[in-house]
Motif scaffolding. Structure first.
Motif, short mmCIF file in Angstrom:
data_model
loop_
_atom_site.label_atom_id
_atom_site.label_comp_id
_atom_site.label_asym_id
_atom_site.label_seq_id
_atom_site.Cartn_x
_atom_site.Cartn_y
_atom_site.Cartn_z
N GLN A 117 7.76 60.88 69.19
CA GLN A 117 8.05 62.02 68.41
C GLN A 117 7.04 63.22 68.55
OE1 GLN A 117 7.64 61.75 64.09
NE2 GLN A 117 9.54 62.77 63.59
N TYR A 118 5.75 62.98 68.52
CA TYR A 118 4.67 63.87 69.04
C TYR A 118 4.67 64.60 70.13
CZ TYR A 118 0.03 65.19 70.49
OH TYR A 118 -0.95 65.55 71.13
N ARG A 174 7.86 70.81 73.12
CA ARG A 174 8.78 72.02 72.54
C ARG A 174 7.96 72.89 71.87
NH1 ARG A 174 13.55 71.12 67.72
NH2 ARG A 174 14.39 73.07 67.77
N LEU A 175 6.76 73.01 71.00
CA LEU A 175 6.10 73.85 70.45
C LEU A 175 5.10 74.58 71.54
CD1 LEU A 175 4.83 72.00 67.14
CD2 LEU A 175 6.59 73.75 67.34
N TYR A 207 7.49 64.74 72.02
CA TYR A 207 8.62 65.86 71.91
C TYR A 207 8.34 67.03 71.39
CZ TYR A 207 12.98 67.66 70.58
OH TYR A 207 14.27 68.68 70.40
N TYR A 208 7.70 67.16 70.33
CA TYR A 208 7.55 68.27 69.40
C TYR A 208 6.31 69.14 70.02
CZ TYR A 208 10.84 67.85 65.46
OH TYR A 208 12.01 67.21 64.98
#
Length: 390
Positions: A374-375, A381-382, A377-378
């Motif tokens: 999750q980390y 993305r960020l 991925y974000y």
């Protein structure tokens, strides 16, 4: 709409400028600091290897220090600089970066760079973890066994440069993920320590009343595996090579034949792998890098696995230029042998505990793995923006 989206819409609606790292900062090679120069107090000091093993995205304190007389001859990183390890045997780890946020200057060894820049330090360190950075970095890596990247090459990598407010908001979000991951890692480490304590108590103190001490050679058949050429080992199973091949560090690949068809335990017998304990069953191939352990008497193999792990057989390796475990010596090592009914009970309990702290499909390891995905991925993305075009 997130706060980051709001800031981008307000401050840079047309897109974000991308700049080479060499235009937003300067790379300076560390120099002169050796492992022998490290102390427990003095001037804060970082050896490049510690960036790989000890430091995360940022640091405010150093693990090591050095003498003022040594530090006076070295290059100093200041608060906000990045400390970058530029060599590794692993491409992914080349150019691992830590933002130095301590209150004092820190000196850095060779095989590393100080990167002094104009961006938010943690934003820069998170970028060095991102897929965008990794994808650009790969074409600049050189070397064979030791992989490296130069400061001149790093200077060519492009980074998105949003306004400072956007950088700080991205850092705030990613810091939350980092904190949650650190909390999970700490809890998992505590569970592992509990498991090791319980294993030690169960297999030492708890067995004393019902067990008798005999040499391992009376409990187990022990022999070295058989040599096989590396070219004969396939990374994945195929019709021609369906049998798992095990060495001193566990599964190595797959081969066309097998030399064991039963439940076995492997103990690494050479170099850094001495004492490593693994288990397998069915038709498998064991190489000469492992001591293969099978039962001579009534033995529960789960109990045997945990027992040999707890015994730390590495301590019995030869003291030579190439340390290793001699099968004859291992057979002479004495151990507590308990009735089979106790073995089964202990083995079952310890298997469950081992699964809770080791199995990546359940419990804390699974939660930690999901959190990391999750980390990542974000984070990616960020750190991806619409690029500003002229």
């Amino acid at each position: 709409m997130s706060r980051i989206d709001e800031l981008i819409q307000e401050l840079c609606p047309r897109g974000i400028e991308y700049s080479p790292l060499g235009e937003v900062g300067e790379f300076t090679r560390g120099s002169g600091l050796q492992k022998a120069d490290l102390r427990e107090q003095g001037v804060p000091a970082v050896h490049y290897g510690q960036i790989h093993t000890h430091y995360g995205v940022w640091a405010t304190e150093t693990k090591s220090f050095t003498d003022e007389s040594i530090a006076a001859k070295l290059r100093h990183a200041k608060t906000g600089d990045l400390l970058i390890a530029t060599t590794s045997e692993d491409d992914e780890a080349v150019a691992k970066a830590t933002a130095w946020l301590g209150g004092a200057d820190v000196v850095l060894s060779g095989d590393a760079y100080i990167y002094r820049h104009t961006l938010e330090p943690k934003y820069m360190a998170y970028f060095f973890q991102s897929s965008m950075f990794q994808d650009q970095k790969r074409r600049f890596i050189s070397g064979t066994k030791v992989r490296r990247v130069s400061g001149a090459s790093l200077a060519k990598i492009r980074i998105p440069v949003p306004p400072l407010e956007v950088q700080r908001e991205i850092v705030r979000v990613l810091d939350k993920f980092t904190q949650l991951e650190a909390e999970l890692e700490a809890e998992l480490e505590a569970r592992r320590a509990q498991y090791e304590h319980y294993r030690r108590e169960l297999l030492s103190g708890g067995e004393a009343a019902s067990g008798r001490i005999i040499p391992l050679g009376e409990i187990f058949e022990m022999r070295a595996g058989t040599h096989i050429k590396a070219a004969e080992i396939s990374d994945e199973p195929t019709e021609e090579k369906p049998y798992p091949c095990y060495g001193g560090n566990g599964l190595r690949g797959y081969v066309s034949s097998y030399n064991y068809d039963e439940s076995v335990i492997f103990v690494g017998r050479q170099g850094a792998l001495c004492g490593n304990v693994h288990r397998a069953e069915g038709k498998i191939y064991a190489t000469e890098h492992a001591v293969v352990v099978t039962p001579k008497v009534a033995v529960d193999m789960s109990w045997a696995f945990h027992k040999l792990t707890e015994m730390d057989l590495n301590q019995y390796k030869t003291k030579s230029a190439q340390p290793g475990l001699a099968v004859g010596r291992v057979k002479q090592v004495e151990a507590q042998y308990v009735p089979i009914v106790d073995q089964r009970r202990h083995g079952e309990v310890l298997d469950k505990l081992d699964t809770l702290v080791s199995d990546i499909s359940i419990g804390l390891p699974a939660e930690l793995g999901a959190r990391r995905e999750q980390y990542e991925y974000y984070r990616d993305r960020l750190l991806t923006f619409k690029e500003l075009t002229s």
